[in-house]
Structure formats: structure tokens, C-alpha cells
Scaffold this motif. Structure first.
Motif, PDB file in Angstrom:
ATOM      1  N   ASN A 205       0.848  -1.193   0.000  1.00  8.83           N
ATOM      2  CA  ASN A 205       0.000   0.000   0.000  1.00  8.83           C
ATOM      3  C   ASN A 205       0.883   1.243   0.000  1.00  8.83           C
ATOM      4  N   CYS A 206       1.479   1.535  -1.162  1.00  4.32           N
ATOM      5  CA  CYS A 206       2.356   2.696  -1.304  1.00  4.32           C
ATOM      6  C   CYS A 206       1.695   3.739  -2.189  1.00  4.32           C
ATOM      7  N   ASP A 207       1.736   4.986  -1.756  1.00  4.88           N
ATOM      8  CA  ASP A 207       1.295   6.082  -2.605  1.00  4.88           C
ATOM      9  C   ASP A 207       2.333   6.326  -3.697  1.00  4.88           C
ATOM     10  N   ALA A 208       1.967   7.157  -4.657  1.00  3.49           N
ATOM     11  CA  ALA A 208       2.852   7.404  -5.804  1.00  3.49           C
ATOM     12  C   ALA A 208       4.180   8.024  -5.375  1.00  3.49           C
ATOM     13  N   HIS A 209       4.183   8.768  -4.278  1.00  2.00           N
ATOM     14  CA  HIS A 209       5.411   9.430  -3.841  1.00  2.00           C
ATOM     15  C   HIS A 209       6.221   8.553  -2.878  1.00  2.00           C
ATOM     16  N   GLN A 210       5.813   7.303  -2.695  1.00  2.00           N
ATOM     17  CA  GLN A 210       6.473   6.421  -1.734  1.00  2.00           C
ATOM     18  C   GLN A 210       7.089   5.198  -2.421  1.00  2.00           C
ATOM     19  N   ILE A 211       8.029   4.570  -1.689  1.00  2.00           N
ATOM     20  CA  ILE A 211       8.561   3.261  -2.083  1.00  2.00           C
ATOM     21  C   ILE A 211       8.583   2.379  -0.835  1.00  2.00           C
ATOM     22  N   PRO A 212       8.443   1.072  -0.995  1.00  2.00           N
ATOM     23  CA  PRO A 212       8.509   0.195   0.175  1.00  2.00           C
ATOM     24  C   PRO A 212       9.885   0.265   0.832  1.00  2.00           C
ATOM     25  N   ALA A 213       9.915   0.231   2.139  1.00  2.01           N
ATOM     26  CA  ALA A 213      11.176   0.203   2.890  1.00  2.01           C
ATOM     27  C   ALA A 213      11.758  -1.203   2.798  1.00  2.01           C
ATOM     28  N   SER A 214      12.830  -1.357   2.025  1.00  4.47           N
ATOM     29  CA  SER A 214      13.413  -2.684   1.808  1.00  4.47           C
ATOM     30  C   SER A 214      14.852  -2.808   2.277  1.00  4.47           C
ATOM     31  N   ASN A 215      15.573  -1.685   2.385  1.00  2.00           N
ATOM     32  CA  ASN A 215      16.994  -1.768   2.717  1.00  2.00           C
ATOM     33  C   ASN A 215      17.241  -2.409   4.079  1.00  2.00           C
ATOM     34  N   GLY A 216      16.467  -1.999   5.072  1.00  2.00           N
ATOM     35  CA  GLY A 216      16.679  -2.524   6.415  1.00  2.00           C
ATOM     36  C   GLY A 216      16.496  -4.021   6.481  1.00  2.00           C
ATOM     37  N   ALA A 217      15.480  -4.520   5.778  1.00  2.00           N
ATOM     38  CA  ALA A 217      15.230  -5.961   5.756  1.00  2.00           C
ATOM     39  C   ALA A 217      16.385  -6.699   5.075  1.00  2.00           C
ATOM     40  N   ALA A 218      16.898  -6.144   3.975  1.00  2.00           N
ATOM     41  CA  ALA A 218      18.009  -6.785   3.274  1.00  2.00           C
ATOM     42  C   ALA A 218      19.263  -6.792   4.135  1.00  2.00           C
ATOM     43  N   ILE A 219      19.558  -5.670   4.787  1.00  2.00           N
ATOM     44  CA  ILE A 219      20.740  -5.593   5.649  1.00  2.00           C
ATOM     45  C   ILE A 219      20.626  -6.585   6.798  1.00  2.00           C
ATOM     46  N   ALA A 220      19.450  -6.643   7.407  1.00  2.00           N
ATOM     47  CA  ALA A 220      19.245  -7.578   8.519  1.00  2.00           C
ATOM     48  C   ALA A 220      19.433  -9.017   8.055  1.00  2.00           C
ATOM     49  N   ALA A 221      18.953  -9.348   6.855  1.00  2.00           N
ATOM     50  CA  ALA A 221      19.101 -10.704   6.339  1.00  2.00           C
ATOM     51  C   ALA A 221      20.566 -11.024   6.056  1.00  2.00           C
TER      52      ALA A 221
END
Length: 401
Positions: free
Chosen positions: A192-208
Motif C-alpha cells: 500500500n504505497c502512494d505514488a510518492h512512496q517506495i517500500p522500505a526494503s533496505n533494512g530488511a536486506a541488511i538484517a538478512a
């Protein structure tokens, strides 16, 4: 501090890892020690094997009685030895891993034996031999050095430690990690991202990427691009050994990680590294805490985590060799000349060689997810042709840990 020219990769890695030392030793059950690094040399507490064993199924006979036939007088199975001394003219049915009977010095292989009732003889395909005996202590003896300190305990090392009679292992503790995602554009809900947003993915990748090297991970954010919000997130991470921020490490009007760190009381040790992607890397310290400010573009974040965060965590966890080692591979794609920064290109392994993935944009996650390796290109590297050997760094199938 003034920005100055970007620091070469190797110098930046050396300076970062100099802030870290292996954490103190803890004791863990050997069965739970996979992924830890030994804090001491590992010594055998027992001899392996503890007796002469048969390496094959067959019949044990005396070394001075190899002609046969023999009378079968019993059996020696793994865990159930034959308890008597073997006499001339006698044989004992023996299984792989079973103790050789007293007096026995050769094994007639099952496939070379002909048995009729309790009588066994050679069938003409082979003679009894001592080469099928595993001698006492051939693997190791009590008091032998099994593994050196700072060795990573993998499945084979774990099995060796147990075979050596070690119920617990002294290992280095693992650091704790806090990962802070920052940026007004980040959404916590990828569906559920608006046009001006992107999903927060960096933190999940770093944690993995870091999961196998740390004791715990504290995920924080996304944090708004406000000094006060960043200060609050840094304070929430103040108990972690290592803090990683993603985003806000560059020089734009909304890149506030550096001023937030300075206001929080951290010392900026260095900033900007001569690599592509990942130039705006920042390293700071606050007491014993180490802070890495990674770029916000996802590929830049991944690359800098690979070359900086993971080596730092490995050193703190006790690794002897903590920097990633290149794997030379022939490249079936021509590569252009390098520029003023070391560059890491995405590549895939095809037929034992590596080929370039053409997409280089530092936001392109599909190209990163499709890559097996990063192809290293030194500063001002000459162009290469098809078949030239290039350094590669494995990033999939476990290569990131």
C-alpha cells in the motif's frame, strides 16, 4: 570535518575494522555452535577411532592365517564387538565400523568370500588384506590440535568437535546490531504505497545479510528526515554494538544522518569511499559503538553492507579472515575500462564463467536479485575482452555470510 577526496576501498576497510576487536569468549553447546568462531584452539579429548576397526563388510582373520578356509566363530558388529581372541583357522563376521577382534590382522571382503554353513573361504576374486583396517588413532589422537582458534564452526567442524569429545565450545560472542531505515519516501506497507512512496526494503536486506553474524537485530524505522527523529532513533539504538543507517548519508538538503550523529555526540571518522556504487559511506564512533551510514539506493546499500558491515561483524565475531576474498573467473562479456572509483558490477554465472548484467543503476533491484556475483573493477582498470579473468565476489547461495 571537510569531505576531502574519497578514500580507497582497502584503506577504508582497514580503518573501519581497526575500531573493532573480537568479543569476549562464551561457552555454547557444541550442537548449537554452527556459525560461531572458536575463541581457543580446539584439542581432542579422545582418540578417533579408539580401536582398530574394519573399513568394510567381510570376515576378520589373523594376519598369519590368510589361506583359509576358516571356521566362522562369531560376529563383530558396530557397537557390538566380538569379545574373544581369534585363533588360527577361525574367522569372525565383521561389519563396517566394527572393532577388529583381538589377534585379527586382515579382512576378507564380503564380495571375495564364499560361505557354506560356518565355513568361509576365498572365492578367487581377492585375498584378505590389512588395507581394509582403520587403525586406532588414524584420524586423531587424544591431545591433538583439531582446529585453530578463530576458525568458523561449520557442519564439518561441528562434527569433528563432537567426535573429539567436546560437549561445549569456547567461542567468541556475537555483536548486537541496530538497523535504522530513514527517509520520508519510505512506506512500512509494501502492498500500500502512494505514488510518492517506495517500500522500505533496505533494512530488511541488511538484517538478512547480517543475521548469521549477530546475536540480535533491532530494526528501527522508517524514520522521518528530521534531525529530532534521527536523534530519537539513534538513542533507541544506543545499546547496540553496531548501528547501521540506510539513507541520508549524502550531501543533499535532506541528508541529515551526519549532522544528527554529530549532535548525538558521535565522532565522524571518515566519509566517502572511492567505490561505485556506494561512494557516500560514512563511518562514525561513539564510545565503543561503531556506526555505519550506508547510502539509500538499494544496490549501494547492499554493496557497502557487503564490503564494510559484514567484515566488521565477522571481526567482532572472532573471524581470522574477515574481508571478502575475490574468486577469479573468466568473463564471457567484454568490460569497459574502469574509472576513478573501484566499481562493482552485477554478474551471473553461466557455464562456469561469469557474464555481465548490463544494468548498472543503483536502484535496480531486479538486476541485483538476478546476480550471482559482483564483478570487481579496479580504479582505472583497462578494458577487458571475452575470456579475460576477473575478480568476482559471491553474493548468492550463502556467499554473503
Amino acid at each position: 570535518m571537510s569531505a576531502g577526496p574519497p578514500i580507497p576501498l582497502e584503506e577504508a576497510q582497514t580503518r573501519l575494522c581497526a575500531f573493532a576487536s573480537p568479543l569476549p569468549a562464551v561457552s555454547v553447546e557444541t550442537g548449537n555452535a554452527a556459525g560461531y568462531y572458536l575463541a581457543e584452539d580446539l584439542i581432542a579429548r579422545r582418540t578417533q577411532p579408539g580401536s582398530d576397526l574394519s573399513a568394510m563388510d567381510g570376515y576378520a582373520v589373523r594376519a598369519d592365517d590368510l589361506a583359509g578356509p576358516w571356521t566362522v566363530v562369531g560376529e563383530s558388529a558396530a557397537g557390538h564387538p566380538f569379545g574373544k581372541a581369534l585363533k588360527a583357522g577361525e574367522a569372525v563376521r565383521i561389519s563396517t565400523g566394527a572393532i577388529m577382534p583381538q589377534g585379527a590382522g586382515a579382512v576378507l571382503l564380503q564380495e571375495n568370500a564364499a560361505r557354506h554353513g560356518n565355513t568361509v573361504s576365498c572365492n578367487g576374486e581377492g585375498e584378505p588384506g590389512a588395507e581394509h583396517i582403520r587403525r586406532k588413532g588414524f584420524d586423531f589422537s587424544e591431545g591433538d590440535l583439531l582446529l585453530q582458534a578463530r576458525t568458523c564452526v561449520g557442519p564439518a567442524q561441528l562434527a569433528l568437535a563432537l567426535a573429539g569429545g567436546n560437549a561445549t565450545l569456547p567461542v567468541h560472542g556475537r555483536p548486537s546490531l541496530a538497523v535504522i531505515d530513514s527517509g520520508d519516501e519510505l512506506s512500512t506497507d509494501p502492498a500500500n504505497c502512494d505514488a510518492h512512496q517506495i517500500p522500505a526494503s533496505n533494512g530488511a536486506a541488511i538484517a538478512a545479510m547480517a543475521a548469521s553474524l549477530v546475536s540480535q537485530i533491532h530494526r528501527i524505522g522508517p524514520v522521518r528526515d528530521r534531525i529530532e527523529a534521527l536523534l530519537e532513533s539513534l538513542q533507541a539504538a544506543s545499546d547496540a554494538d553496531v548501528i547501521v543507517t540506510s539513507g541520508g548519508a549524502s550531501v543533499g538538503d535532506h541528508d541529515l544522518v551526519r549532522p544528527a550523529l554529530e549532535k548525538w555526540g558521535a565522532t565522524i571518522e571518515f566519509w566517502r569511499v572511492a567505490i561505485k556504487p556506494g561512494k557516500p559511506l560514512l563511518v562514525a564512533t561513539r564510545g565503543k559503538q561503531i556506526v555505519l551510514g550506508l547510502p539509500g539506493n538499494p544496490v549501494s546499500s547492499f554493496v557497502t553492507a557487503y564490503f564494510f558491515l559484514l567484515p566488521l561483524l565477522r571481526k567482532m565475531a572472532g573471524a581470522r579472515h574477515f574481508l571478502p576474498l575475490p574468486m577469479p573467473m573468466a568473463c564471457n562479456t567484454p568490460l569497459p575500462a574502469g574509472g576513478p572509483r573501484a566499481e562493482f558490477l552485477r554478474g551471473r554465472i553461466v557455464g562456469g564463467a561469469v557474464e555481465l548484467i548490463e544494468e548498472r543503476d543503483s536502484s535496480a533491484l531486479r538486476a541485483l536479485a538476478g546476480a550471482d556475483v559482483l564483478i570487481g573493477r579496479d580504479i582505472d582498470a583497462p578494458s577487458s575482452k571475452v575470456g579475460d579473468v576477473v575478480p568476482t565476489y559471491r553474493i548468492q547461495n550463502g556467499g554473503i555470510a
